[in-house]
Design a protein around this motif. Structure first.
Motif, PDB file in Angstrom:
ATOM      1  N   UNK A 194       0.378   6.090  11.636  1.00 30.82           N
ATOM      2  CA  UNK A 194       0.232   4.980  10.674  1.00 30.82           C
ATOM      3  C   UNK A 194       1.266   3.896  10.982  1.00 30.82           C
ATOM      4  N   UNK A 195       2.521   4.327  11.259  1.00 32.72           N
ATOM      5  CA  UNK A 195       3.565   3.346  11.610  1.00 32.72           C
ATOM      6  C   UNK A 195       3.146   2.548  12.844  1.00 32.72           C
ATOM      7  N   UNK A 196       2.512   3.236  13.792  1.00 30.97           N
ATOM      8  CA  UNK A 196       2.075   2.597  15.037  1.00 30.97           C
ATOM      9  C   UNK A 196       1.029   1.513  14.765  1.00 30.97           C
ATOM     10  N   UNK A 197       0.053   1.821  13.922  1.00 32.14           N
ATOM     11  CA  UNK A 197      -0.994   0.794  13.683  1.00 32.14           C
ATOM     12  C   UNK A 197      -0.491  -0.308  12.736  1.00 32.14           C
ATOM     13  N   UNK A 201       0.835  -1.205   0.000  1.00 30.83           N
ATOM     14  CA  UNK A 201       0.000   0.000   0.000  1.00 30.83           C
ATOM     15  C   UNK A 201       0.864   1.248   0.000  1.00 30.83           C
ATOM     16  N   UNK A 202       0.474   2.241  -0.794  1.00 29.21           N
ATOM     17  CA  UNK A 202       1.152   3.545  -0.782  1.00 29.21           C
ATOM     18  C   UNK A 202       0.143   4.546  -0.238  1.00 29.21           C
ATOM     19  N   UNK A 203       0.395   5.035   0.960  1.00 22.55           N
ATOM     20  CA  UNK A 203      -0.564   5.876   1.682  1.00 22.55           C
ATOM     21  C   UNK A 203      -0.237   7.356   1.460  1.00 22.55           C
ATOM     22  N   UNK A 204      -1.235   8.098   0.999  1.00 22.05           N
ATOM     23  CA  UNK A 204      -1.059   9.511   0.640  1.00 22.05           C
ATOM     24  C   UNK A 204      -2.138  10.306   1.368  1.00 22.05           C
ATOM     25  N   UNK A 238       5.050  15.854  10.589  1.00 21.33           N
ATOM     26  CA  UNK A 238       3.855  15.793   9.742  1.00 21.33           C
ATOM     27  C   UNK A 238       2.631  15.566  10.621  1.00 21.33           C
ATOM     28  N   UNK A 239       1.503  15.189  10.010  1.00 23.82           N
ATOM     29  CA  UNK A 239       0.282  15.021  10.809  1.00 23.82           C
ATOM     30  C   UNK A 239      -0.351  13.621  10.664  1.00 23.82           C
ATOM     31  N   UNK A 294      -5.557   9.152   8.668  1.00 21.77           N
ATOM     32  CA  UNK A 294      -4.424   8.323   8.253  1.00 21.77           C
ATOM     33  C   UNK A 294      -4.550   6.902   8.785  1.00 21.77           C
ATOM     34  N   UNK A 295      -4.915   6.801  10.044  1.00 20.25           N
ATOM     35  CA  UNK A 295      -5.044   5.492  10.686  1.00 20.25           C
ATOM     36  C   UNK A 295      -6.267   4.737  10.134  1.00 20.25           C
ATOM     37  N   UNK A 296      -7.384   5.419  10.044  1.00 22.99           N
ATOM     38  CA  UNK A 296      -8.616   4.766   9.546  1.00 22.99           C
ATOM     39  C   UNK A 296      -8.423   4.239   8.135  1.00 22.99           C
ATOM     40  N   UNK A 297      -7.869   5.087   7.264  1.00 29.95           N
ATOM     41  CA  UNK A 297      -7.660   4.694   5.865  1.00 29.95           C
ATOM     42  C   UNK A 297      -6.717   3.515   5.745  1.00 29.95           C
TER      43      UNK A 297
END
Ligand SMILES: Nc1ncnc2c1ncn2[C@@H]1O[C@H](CCC(=O)c2cccc(C(=O)O)c2)[C@@H](O)[C@H]1O
Length: 223
Positions: free
Chosen positions: A163-166, A3-6, A157-158, A56-59
């Motif tokens: 995201x790394x955590x989840x 996945x590439x998260x943007x 960043x925000x 970010x986390x939800x997505x």
């Protein structure tokens, strides 16, 4: 699949442009939209999540579950904090911290349990690395910038550290590739509003440049 998260619509629009994505290749999902590409025989899903930690986390949790992702690469812009660096410099952090989770007057600035160490040993070392700090608000004010600097945060960043955590909770590898789009500028009391607009304009101008650099020079060696 990787996945590439943007996060933002501007970052995602630059991504659509870079990969020449047609309208019929774009799909909606609750946090934004996504498209697929195969690069070097690896299937990738690029998706927008919206901004801040909750989106970010939800997505990302949605995409990890839907596509059984084996790796997430967070690609996007960030604020520069260490002034040794400049706009458009790209970082692959080896440490991701959330810095808005403690009562900082009486607790450490960064809560130990929210620190994620990222093992980059298999990717070589010819890139800038260091600590990325994430919080729900943008780094705009001088006092916030100085506090991050004092705490050895290189970029901010925000979304990324949450995201790394989840990803860690899901046992999914997470790589963060971030380019500096803006530095918090010196604001004077009477020009706070103008200072902010100036920083947003710099962010908007640099966003496609950062995304093109990430996709052109960095993405392939991390997939
Ligand atoms: N300075 C920053 N601090 C934190 N994150 C930053 C910064 N710059 C870039 N990002 C990254 O780009 C996105 C959006 C950028 C953004 O909201 C922004 C940018 C510049 C000024 C202002 C303002 O309000 O004046 C808001 C976020 O998702 C985040 O992951």
């Amino acid at each position: 699949m990787i996945g590439i998260s943007i996060a933002t619509k501007w970052e995602y629009e630059a991504t659509l442009e870079y990969f020449s994505i047609k309208d019929n290749e774009r799909f909606g999902y609750p946090y934004g939209e996504y498209f697929m590409r195969t690069i070097n025989d690896t299937e990738l899903v690029f998706y927008s999540t919206g901004v801040r930690k909750v989106n970010g986390v939800g997505g990302n949790q949605y995409m990890i579950s839907k596509f059984n992702l084996t790796k997430v690469i967070v690609a996007g812009t960030c604020a520069g904090i260490d002034d040794k660096f400049s706009n458009l410099d790209i970082f692959v952090p080896d440490k991701a911290v959330q810095y808005d989770c403690t009562v900082k007057e009486i607790e450490p600035f960064i809560k130990q349990s929210f620190i994620v160490d990222i093992d980059l040993s298999k990717y070589g070392n010819d890139f800038y690395t260091g600590t990325i700090g994430t919080a729900d608000k943008s780094v705009v004010m001088r006092k916030d910038y100085l506090e991050l600097k004092e705490n050895k945060i290189i970029i901010a960043d925000t979304e990324a550290s949450a995201i790394a955590y989840i990803c860690k909770k899901n046992d999914v590898e997470c790589i963060i590739i971030k380019g500096i789009s803006d530095f918090p500028t010196e604001e004077s009391n009477s020009y706070k509003f103008e200072s902010n607009i100036e920083q947003i304009n710099i962010y908007l101008e640099n966003t496609p440049k950062v995304m093109n650099k990430i996709f052109g020079e960095y993405l392939k060696r991390f997939i």
